[in-house]
Every structure is written in structure tokens, then in C-alpha cells.
Design a protein around this motif. Structure first.
Motif, PDB file in Angstrom:
ATOM      1  N   ASP A 400      22.275  14.223 -11.339  1.00 51.24           N
ATOM      2  CA  ASP A 400      21.110  14.456 -10.485  1.00 51.24           C
ATOM      3  C   ASP A 400      19.906  14.813 -11.346  1.00 51.24           C
ATOM      4  O   ASP A 400      20.024  15.494 -12.374  1.00 51.24           O
ATOM      5  N   SER A 401      18.751  14.366 -10.916  1.00 52.90           N
ATOM      6  CA  SER A 401      17.537  14.651 -11.679  1.00 52.90           C
ATOM      7  C   SER A 401      17.101  16.102 -11.529  1.00 52.90           C
ATOM      8  O   SER A 401      16.362  16.626 -12.377  1.00 52.90           O
ATOM      9  N   GLN A 402      17.525  16.748 -10.464  1.00 52.73           N
ATOM     10  CA  GLN A 402      17.213  18.157 -10.258  1.00 52.73           C
ATOM     11  C   GLN A 402      18.407  18.845  -9.617  1.00 52.73           C
ATOM     12  O   GLN A 402      19.327  18.200  -9.105  1.00 52.73           O
ATOM     13  N   LEU A 403      18.391  20.158  -9.673  1.00 56.83           N
ATOM     14  CA  LEU A 403      19.512  20.938  -9.137  1.00 56.83           C
ATOM     15  C   LEU A 403      19.569  20.807  -7.617  1.00 56.83           C
ATOM     16  O   LEU A 403      18.593  21.087  -6.919  1.00 56.83           O
ATOM     17  N   ARG A 404      20.725  20.365  -7.096  1.00 53.61           N
ATOM     18  CA  ARG A 404      20.927  20.222  -5.658  1.00 53.61           C
ATOM     19  C   ARG A 404      21.955  21.256  -5.185  1.00 53.61           C
ATOM     20  O   ARG A 404      23.135  21.152  -5.522  1.00 53.61           O
ATOM     21  N   PRO A 405      21.529  22.245  -4.444  1.00 53.83           N
ATOM     22  CA  PRO A 405      22.471  23.253  -3.952  1.00 53.83           C
ATOM     23  C   PRO A 405      23.519  22.626  -3.035  1.00 53.83           C
ATOM     24  O   PRO A 405      23.222  21.695  -2.272  1.00 53.83           O
ATOM     25  N   LEU A 406      24.725  23.135  -3.105  1.00 55.89           N
ATOM     26  CA  LEU A 406      25.799  22.642  -2.250  1.00 55.89           C
ATOM     27  C   LEU A 406      25.598  23.044  -0.798  1.00 55.89           C
ATOM     28  O   LEU A 406      26.202  22.458   0.103  1.00 55.89           O
ATOM     29  N   GLN A 407      24.804  24.065  -0.568  1.00 53.81           N
ATOM     30  CA  GLN A 407      24.489  24.495   0.790  1.00 53.81           C
ATOM     31  C   GLN A 407      23.093  25.108   0.782  1.00 53.81           C
ATOM     32  O   GLN A 407      22.502  25.326  -0.279  1.00 53.81           O
TER      33      GLN A 407
END
Length: 466
Positions: A400-407
Motif C-alpha cells: 500500500d502507498s499509505q498506511l491503511r488501518p484495519l478498522q
């Protein structure tokens, strides 16, 4: 003639109100209060066994109240001053006693039966495809407890005709079920302060939090013997006309208690046991779930194929090769037994409870890269640190290009600080070479498998050595 008299008794006495209280009160609790009974795989409409256990759990409130209502019903003749008049009728005393006791028994059985019907319909229309008859004894003993308690209250009130008898019985049974014989569900299996055999004389059960736990056959048998003795004593006391008969009426409850104590298990582990049929594993290749959660297998198997492929790509030979539902019993807040070869799935976890599609794939990858050692559910709470670390690991694995929270991120002060640390760690992790990134993720995974959470953000940021 008897049917007509019974209808009149039900229409003009307080007996039906006992059933109304059990039915209406239980539905009010379940439907109007957003409690733990709506959460997770152990919800009251999630499985047949948990439905039966939750209705038994409410006996902690209804059993003492029903005993008191039975006592109020038993004072009817003394309040109306017709006891001596009825005693002179040629009808045998036991036949006169059968009508009111039968009326309240019918009302309670009907009220509780309708409650089971409401819950059963919701279970049948729900997600589960697992059906078994192991829940029936749980509910039948509950119904027997209500009837026995009410008749016992009637008998005691007839033997001790005082306005103080009903409240005294309510307080006595509340103390017995809520304090003296109470058990807790925080341990691996429920246990209490009282000796286990004695605690099982109470028909109430602990708050269900494990869908695989049920009551053993010895508990059903022992409680049935005790409750039948209680019922017999109540009926004898209610129908007795002499002091000698009242004294002999105590015998059934003593015999029932003695037999029950011989049958009931001495250890808590033999009281609440795992339902082996529900816990049996059903597999689709390397993916296995319990029979109780078989309906989740198709979606889980589909998403696990992609998750295991991603894990092999980033971990190589160290990657897990199977996905399995976690069936091990744990104390509340206890550590999991983690393995690098298995991705454990707990459908009570917030990341898995309602996850589908891509969300389920990302949750599986997170458990393969940075498994949480402690539970992250509505009952156990916590886990914001674990979710932040897992979000970093999954975002890295999926490029991913940026941090994606799981929730969705929580907004409390502690969570904001945690996610600020996660954002900083993500930026520093993204700035180093691919080999260094993999090295840090491998170290993160090793720490997670050993249940070590200290300094993990610093590890990802490359500042652990400092």
C-alpha cells in the motif's frame, strides 16, 4: 369439569402473571437492552446451546422472584380466611392442591416455552447451520426449576402463613443464587467460591462467553433430582393438613439434595464441558472451522487462499500453511497458544466478527504476520496497539502507498497516541530498503509469536537499539 375449573383458576388467580413475568421480563432484557447477549458467537440467538444458556442465565433474577410469587399465591386461602372452610370439604387435600399448583406450573411452562420459541426461531433463521439436541436438557431443567421454585414457595407459604414469607423467600433465594452459589466466567471454565457440587444446586448458569461450552450430563441429572425433591416438598407442604404431614414434607427435598450431591461433579472442569460435536473441525483444504461455524467456511476458504499466497510471498519458508479456528479455552485476558505454522481465527475478534471480502483477507494476513496474543473482542477489549501494528504489517505486505488501518481509528487520547506512533513508524519503515523492511517485519512477527509487545513501534522505526 376439571378443565373448566382450571380455566377459571387461570383467569381469576395470579398464576398467569408468573408466566407473564418470565416471558415479558426476559424479552425486555434481551430486546430492549444492548448487552453482551447480542455479541459474538456466544450470543443468545447465535447458536442453539448459547440460546438455552442465556435463558438459564436469567434464572438468577426470575427464580427468586417466581418463588416469591408462588408464596403470594399460596397465601390466598389464609388471606381470604377460607382455609378452615375448605378443609371441611370431602375432596382430598392433594386434589385440592393439584389445581392451583397445576395452574402456576402451566403458566410458567408456557411463558418459558414461548421464550424458547422466540429465541429458537431467531437461531433457525440466523447464520448457524449446526443443529443438535444438546440444548434441550438445559431448557427443560430451567423450566423444571421455575415450576419447582413456585410450588415450593406455595408450600412454604401454606406452612408459614405470614405476609413476611414471600419477601423472606425472595431474599433467601437471591442470596443463594446471587452470592453464596454464584460462579464467575472469567476463568478457562466457570468456577465459584462455593464447592462445585454445592454451587450446582442453583439452576442458574454463568454468562455464556464460549459457544463450545455446555453443561455435562451429570449436571442435568443431579439438578433434576434436586429440583424434583424441591417440587415434591412444595406440593406436600401445600397439601398437608397436619403437623406430621408438614414435617414429613421436608423429606423429599433432603433426599433430592443428597442424591444430587452424589451425582453432581466435584470439579468445575467436569461441569462445563466442550460440546465435542460442535467443536469437531470441518476442513476445506488447509482451512478448518468448527462444525458450529461451518457456514463461515466457504468465504473463509476463499479468502484464505489469497492470504496464504501473500504470506508465502513475503515470509517464504517461514510462512504459515494452514488456517484454523481457535477452539482452545482461555481465561478472560489469557494468552493464546500461537504457532508460526497456523493462522488462528477467532470469530469473536472484532477484525473477524463481520469481516467479508477484502476486509477478511487483510484480517487473515494480519494474523499471519503479527498475531495478537491477547483477545481483541467486546468482552476483552483493548488491542489498539495490536491493531496498529497489524495495520502496518498488512499495508507493507500488500504494498500500500499509505498506511491503511484495519478498522476505523478510535478517537480517545490513548488511541490517538498509538496511531501517531504507528504513522511515524510507517513513514520510517517505508524509507528504508526492501531487505531492511522485511527484516523488521520478521522481527515484529517473532515478537508477536512470543507475546512480546514492548518496543514494537520502535522496532519498526529502526530505533529499537537506542
Amino acid at each position: 369439569m376439571n378443565g373448566r375449573v382450571l380455566r377459571i383458576e387461570l383467569k381469576r388467580s395470579v398464576a398467569p402473571w408468573a408466566g407473564v413475568v418470565v416471558l415479558g421480563g426476559s424479552l425486555a432484557v434481551f430486546c430492549l437492552i444492548d448487552g453482551m447477549w447480542w455479541r459474538g458467537t456466544a450470543g443468545w440467538t447465535a447458536q442453539w446451546t448459547t440460546m438455552a444458556m442465556w435463558t438459564r442465565y436469567l434464572l438468577a433474577f426470575w427464580w427468586p422472584l417466581v418463588v416469591g410469587m408462588g408464596a403470594v399465591y399460596g397465601l390466598r386461602e389464609s388471606r381470604s380466611r377460607t382455609a378452615e372452610l375448605l378443609a371441611t370439604t370431602p375432596l382430598p387435600a392433594w386434589r385440592r392442591a393439584a389445581l392451583p399448583t397445576g395452574a402456576i406450573a402451566l403458566a410458567l411452562a408456557s411463558g418459558f416455552g414461548l421464550l424458547i420459541l422466540v429465541g429458537g426461531v431467531q437461531v433457525a433463521l440466523g447464520r448457524t447451520t449446526y443443529t443438535a439436541l444438546g440444548w434441550l436438557p438445559i431448557s427443560l431443567v430451567a423450566a423444571l426449576a421455575l415450576v419447582a421454585g413456585a410450588v415450593f414457595g406455595m408450600g412454604v407459604a401454606r406452612a408459614l402463613p405470614s405476609v413476611l414469607t414471600p419477601p423472606a423467600l425472595v431474599v433467601l433465594f437471591l442470596m443463594m443464587t446471587g452470592l453464596l452459589l454464584r460462579q464467575g466466567s472469567d476463568g478457562e471454565v466457570p468456577a465459584g467460591i462455593a464447592p462445585n457440587r454445592l454451587a450446582q444446586l442453583s439452576p442458574t448458569v454463568v454468562e455464556p462467553r464460549e459457544m463450545l461450552l455446555t453443561l455435562s450430563g451429570r449436571v442435568h441429572l443431579g439438578q433434576t433430582l434436586w429440583l424434583l425433591g424441591l417440587l415434591a416438598t412444595g406440593f406436600v407442604l401445600f397439601s398437608a393438613v397436619t403437623r406430621r404431614a408438614r414435617l414429613l414434607g421436608v423429606v423429599p427435598v433432603l433426599v433430592g439434595a443428597a442424591l444430587a450431591l452424589l451425582v453432581l461433579p466435584a470439579a468445575a472442569r467436569d461441569t462445563y464441558v466442550v460440546d465435542k460435536a460442535a467443536a469437531a473441525l470441518v476442513c476445506d483444504g488447509p482451512v478448518c472451522v468448527t462444525q458450529a461455524n461451518r457456514s463461515r467456511l466457504p468465504e473463509l476458504a476463499l479468502r484464505s487462499t489469497e492470504a496464504l499466497r501473500v504470506l508465502r510471498g513475503v515470509l517464504g519458508d517461514q510462512a504459515p500453511n494452514t488456517v484454523r479456528e481457535d477452539t482452545r479455552l482461555r481465561a478472560l485476558g489469557g494468552d493464546r497458544e500461537l504457532s508460526g505454522d497456523v493462522v488462528l481465527v477467532d470469530f469473536d475478534e472484532r477484525l473477524f466478527a463481520e469481516a467479508k471480502g477484502e476486509a477478511l483477507t487483510r484480517a487473515l494476513i494480519s494474523q499471519g504476520l503479527a498475531p495478537n496474543c491477547h483477545g481483541y473482542s467486546d468482552r476483552e477489549g483493548g488491542g489498539s496497539d495490536d491493531v496498529a501494528l497489524q495495520s502496518i504489517a498488512v499495508s507493507w505486505a500488500l504494498h500500500d502507498s499509505q498506511l491503511r488501518p484495519l478498522q476505523d481509528r478510535d478517537t480517545d487520547v490513548y488511541s490517538e497516541k498509538t496511531w501517531a506512533d504507528a504513522d511515524a513508524a510507517w513513514q520510517k519503515l517505508s524509507a528504508v530498503s526492501a531487505a531492511e523492511q522485511r527484516s523488521r517485519i520478521v522481527q515484529l512477527r517473532a515478537g508477536a509469536l512470543s507475546c512480546s509487545r514492548h518496543g514494537q513501534f520502535l522496532l519498526l522505526a529502526g530505533e529499537a537499539a537506542r
